[in-house]
Scaffold this motif. Structure first.
Motif: not given
Length: 297
Positions: A204-218
């Motif tokens: 679950e933590k990895k799931l959030i990390s992936v989605w956060r990274a997708f949004r963090g590329v701007g």
């Protein structure tokens, strides 16, 4: 970006914008990767969606995100929040998780706000939530006010800019936030619980990390593979100077109505390279981006 790139590229060359319908997504990324001459003279202005599409191996992707040359992005702070209309009467997380059938609105299946809403519903243990797509962004707002919907996930900057009274006057109940990047506290909503605190497992933590990274590329600026190193260096330096230009923040706010939060070439490359890509996590994320039921927890 255009006037600043012209200003900071030696010789102040003419910079021309060429519009392409769908150019911010996979169509534009495919074009930059496969059709543009790698001479350093054509820059792609992409949306962050191209990274997620590439990592997820979605249909129609014919580019490799690992081979693009990344020049930077003017913004990478994309905090998402989940909120409900006050009349619903769920002003605590306990009430939120015990209320059955909460209707969460979004634009389309797979849209950023749709996936964010499903992530919040999953991690906050919503009881039999209903996901209703097919609205424009502003139509979701209207549907909330009219009681047609109960909740939505949205960018913090968007809701506070368009509807400041919803927070300032308590017209909506705000429940949780997804910090993008993690640890960057929103000035008004930083007190909300961060979605990672609800994760129970490493998956679950990895799931959030992936989605956060997708949004963090701007909104990345990219070059095709094989662009000449000398021209890449010139453009990277121009991008760095743009982000440090004292006139840039005010200009950016005038155009976008929010503050810039840039990442330079090296920082953006690091974000892209660091996105978790294990099959288990990506398969789980696909369950959130589609129309089917949420995975069991």
């Amino acid at each position: 970006m255009m006037p600043f790139l012209k200003k900071h590229i030696p010789g102040n060359p003419t910079v021309v914008i060429q519009y392409m319908d769908g150019g911010g997504g996979r169509k534009g990324a495919n074009h930059i990767f496969n059709s543009v001459a790698p001479d350093g003279l054509t820059i792609g202005a992409a949306s962050g969606a191209i990274i997620g599409l590439g990592v997820m191996g979605e249909t129609g992707v014919s580019y490799d995100i690992n081979k693009f040359i990344y020049l930077g992005t003017p913004e990478n702070e994309n905090h998402y929040v989940i909120y409900t209309r006050k009349e619903l009467g769920v002003d605590t997380l306990k009430k939120l998780s015990s209320k059955p059938g909460i209707r969460i609105g979004a634009q389309t299946v797979g849209h950023v706000s749709y996936v964010a809403g499903r992530l919040f519903a999953y991690f906050l243990n919503f009881k039999d939530p209903k996901f209703i797509a097919g609205y424009s962004s502003r139509e979701v707002d209207v549907a909330l006010v009219n009681g047609e919907l109960d909740a939505r996930a949205n960018l913090a900057t968007s809701v506070l800019r368009r509807n400041p009274d919803w927070y300032d006057k308590g017209l909506m109940n705000f429940h949780a936030i997804m910090e993008v990047p993690r640890g960057d506290k929103h000035p008004k909503l930083g007190h909300l619980p961060e979605i990672t605190t609800f994760a129970k497992t490493e998956t679950e933590k990895k799931l959030i990390s992936v989605w956060r990274a997708f949004r963090g590329v701007g909104s990345p600026y990219i070059l095709p593979p094989g662009a000449p190193k000398d021209k890449v260096a010139i453009l990277e330096e121009a991008m760095r100077k743009t982000f440090k230009d004292p006139e840039f923040p005010a200009y950016y706010r005038k155009i976008v109505a929010t503050d810039p939060s840039p990442l330079g070439p090296a920082e953006l490359r690091k974000v892209v390279a660091g996105i978790p890509r294990d099959p288990e996590t990506l398969d789980m994320l696909k369950q959130f981006s589609g129309p089917g039921p949420l995975p069991p927890r």
